[in-house]
Enzyme design. Structure first.
Site, mmCIF file in Angstrom:
data_model
loop_
_atom_site.group_PDB
_atom_site.id
_atom_site.type_symbol
_atom_site.label_atom_id
_atom_site.label_comp_id
_atom_site.label_asym_id
_atom_site.label_seq_id
_atom_site.Cartn_x
_atom_site.Cartn_y
_atom_site.Cartn_z
ATOM 1 N N ASP A 199 -45.294 40.902 25.423
ATOM 2 C CA ASP A 199 -45.739 40.038 26.559
ATOM 3 C C ASP A 199 -45.476 40.815 28.325
ATOM 4 O O ASP A 199 -44.435 40.567 28.697
ATOM 5 C CB ASP A 199 -45.856 38.797 26.879
ATOM 6 C CG ASP A 199 -46.317 37.349 27.715
ATOM 7 O OD1 ASP A 199 -47.415 38.076 28.069
ATOM 8 O OD2 ASP A 199 -45.591 36.201 28.499
ATOM 9 N N HIS A 215 -42.220 26.414 39.204
ATOM 10 C CA HIS A 215 -41.605 25.685 37.650
ATOM 11 C C HIS A 215 -40.333 25.437 38.625
ATOM 12 O O HIS A 215 -39.606 25.885 39.717
ATOM 13 C CB HIS A 215 -40.524 26.920 36.918
ATOM 14 C CG HIS A 215 -41.304 27.766 35.441
ATOM 15 N ND1 HIS A 215 -41.847 29.008 36.271
ATOM 16 C CD2 HIS A 215 -41.743 27.300 34.477
ATOM 17 C CE1 HIS A 215 -42.368 29.522 35.227
ATOM 18 N NE2 HIS A 215 -42.129 28.922 33.575
ATOM 19 N N ASP A 243 -37.565 27.646 39.496
ATOM 20 C CA ASP A 243 -37.430 28.648 40.481
ATOM 21 C C ASP A 243 -37.194 28.273 41.897
ATOM 22 O O ASP A 243 -36.728 29.274 42.669
ATOM 23 C CB ASP A 243 -38.967 28.912 40.794
ATOM 24 C CG ASP A 243 -39.872 29.827 38.741
ATOM 25 O OD1 ASP A 243 -39.183 30.043 38.761
ATOM 26 O OD2 ASP A 243 -41.004 29.353 38.519
HETATM 27 C C1 XLS Z 1 -44.877 33.313 29.253
HETATM 28 C C2 XLS Z 1 -45.844 31.686 29.784
HETATM 29 C C3 XLS Z 1 -45.310 30.916 31.036
HETATM 30 C C4 XLS Z 1 -46.173 30.063 31.801
HETATM 31 C C5 XLS Z 1 -45.048 29.258 32.365
HETATM 32 O O1 XLS Z 1 -45.478 34.105 28.627
HETATM 33 O O2 XLS Z 1 -46.442 32.618 30.873
HETATM 34 O O3 XLS Z 1 -45.173 31.906 32.513
HETATM 35 O O4 XLS Z 1 -47.366 30.493 32.575
HETATM 36 O O5 XLS Z 1 -44.198 28.423 31.870
HETATM 37 NI NI NI Z 2 -46.832 34.738 29.413
#
Ligand code: XLS
Ligand code: NI
Ligand code: NI
Length: 443
Positions: free
Chosen positions: A309, A103, A106
């Site tokens: 997640d 990103h 990052d």
């Molecule tokens: C979050 C997402 C993120 C995307 C990128 O749950 O997986 O990491 O892959 O913004």
């Molecule tokens: Ni994710």
């Protein structure tokens, strides 16, 4: 090369079944030919910058636990970003996987203004380009973080305030151009805040229109700068918001079709997002392949005992063999690949844990690829599928599809012939046994 990871002095190599313990690939052999391509080119593995280098192991109850000095409070943000970049490229090169993903935030810290943020990003991107030259590591995709800053709390493209939309547009313009500059194969949009917390204050239709407008503008900019990579949307049903519009592949496809964007975007499917949506990873990949929107994968897994997640490293050959079976059946990756959108557990605080986690995940995917190749070569699954639908190639199937066939004509046919179809076994357990037979023969 820097020596942040000096516990792992040498690049990780393929050692096959030789020896035990230590850091080595047991299955991932980049040059091995699998289904007509080098293993490295089939899997197109990528390490993500965010969870691995830009997250210190914090959770909602506690602070970071990892040893990531560039994240320490009070550090000069640019100096810290340079140190982080050194460690990241040292890691990519030692792991030996061909790609990374990032990103904007990052890579580079935001500045006080958009212009300063862009200057920071430009500096880090120039340096990344040099490091990519030195190491041979390539960019699978870039993206913009449109979810962390408070301005995005009510969404980026779907925000009720058009100024937020414009701010997001500026960020995506810069992240897309950075991705292009680094030769990225794809650009990803994950709509983390594109959803709602409550319907009481939300205009669903207007937010969908805003999101479509945003995507149209992104696709237009991609064309105007000549970026030839693929634009990807990443479905996720909820978290951080209560409901996200990119819920799953089917919702994304319906949205794209409705707004005439289906030729511009494909999907980046994440394992843990599939299960959050109440699907299997296998389902989401099969859906995307069958509907022509398959792009790339965020490889991870959730925990069946909780519903968020958790982004754990993939470790199930059984699950991933079926995912890879669908990918190979669809002709394999073009621009996409497997990105490890994965987090260490909070207690995995040794620097080397990041290697162990990735090496295990890489080998899991490599083994799953071998099983998928064997499933395809074996042919039982595709043979059974073809046989199941064979009558659709016969006269009745053809007649149904003819444009001049109508419902009344089919009803007459059914009445005339006293039609009474004979139920046929779906042979599910037999097919499950066949998958196991092939999987177990691979040891
Ligand atoms: C979050 C997402 C993120 C995307 C990128 O749950 O997986 O990491 O892959 O913004
Ligand atoms: Ni994710
Ligand atoms: Ni992801």
């Amino acid at each position: 090369m820097t020596d942040f990871f000096d516990d792992v002095p040498e690049p990780v190599r393929f050692a096959g079944g030789e020896g035990s313990g230590g850091l080595a690939y047991r299955v991932y052999d980049p040059d091995r030919l699998v289904a007509g391509k080098r293993m490295e080119d089939q899997l197109r593995l990528a390490v993500c910058y965010w969870h691995s280098f830009n997250w210190g192991g914090s959770d909602v109850f506690g602070a970071g636990t990892f040893d990531r000095p560039w994240l320490d409070a009070g550090r000069d943000p640019m100096e810290a970003a340079l140190e982080k970049q050194d460690a990241a490229f040292e890691f990519f090169a030692k792991l030996g996987t061909p790609f990374f993903c990032f990103h904007d935030l990052d890579m580079a810290p935001p500045g006080a203004t958009l212009r300063k943020s862009k200057a920071n990003l430009d500096r880090l991107v120039d340096r990344a380009a040099q490091k990519m030259d030195e190491t041979g590591v390539r960019l699978l995709w870039g993206t913009a973080n449109l979810f962390a800053h408070p301005r995005y709390a009510a969404g980026a493209a779907t925000n009720p305030d058009p100024e937020v939309f414009v701010h997001a547009a500026a960020q995506v313009r810069d992240a897309l151009e950075a991705t292009y500059r680094l030769g990225g194969a794809n650009y990803v949009l994950w709509g983390g805040r594109e959803g709602y917390e409550t319907l009481l204050n939300t205009r669903l239709r207007q937010e969908a229109d805003q999101l479509a407008r945003f995507l149209e503008l992104v696709a237009g900019h991609k064309r105007s700068i000549g970026f030839a990579g693929t634009l990807l949307l990443e479905p996720k049903p909820q978290e951080p918001t209560k409901h996200q519009y990119d819920y799953d592949c089917a919702a994304v496809l319906g949205f794209l079709e409705r707004y005439g964007l289906a030729d511009e975007f494909k999907v980046n499917i994440e394992g843990n997002h599939a299960t959050l949506a109440g699907h299997s990873f296998h389902h989401e990949v099969a859906y995307a392949v069958d509907h022509g929107i398959f792009g790339s994968i965020d490889a991870n897994r959730g925990d069946p005992q909780n519903g968020w997640d958790t982004d754990q490293f993939p470790n199930s050959v059984e699950e991933l063999s079926l995912v890879l079976f669908e990918i190979l059946r669809g002709g394999g990756f073009t621009d996409g690949g497997f990105n490890f959108d994965t987090k260490l557990r909070r207690q995995s605080m040794d620097r080397a844990d990041l290697f162990h986690a990735h090496v295990g995940a890489v080998d899991t995917l490599a083994q799953a690829l071998l099983v998928a190749e064997a499933l395809i070569a074996d042919g039982t699954l595709s043979g059974a599928r073809d046989a199941r639908y064979a009558a659709w190639d016969g006269p009745l199937g053809q007649r149904i599809r003819q444009p001049d066939t109508d419902l009344a004509g089919l009803a007459d046919l059914a009445a005339r012939t006293d039609l009474e179809p004979t139920p046929v076994s779906g042979r599910q357990e037999l097919l499950e046994n066949e998958v196991n037979r092939v999987t177990w023969s691979m040891t």
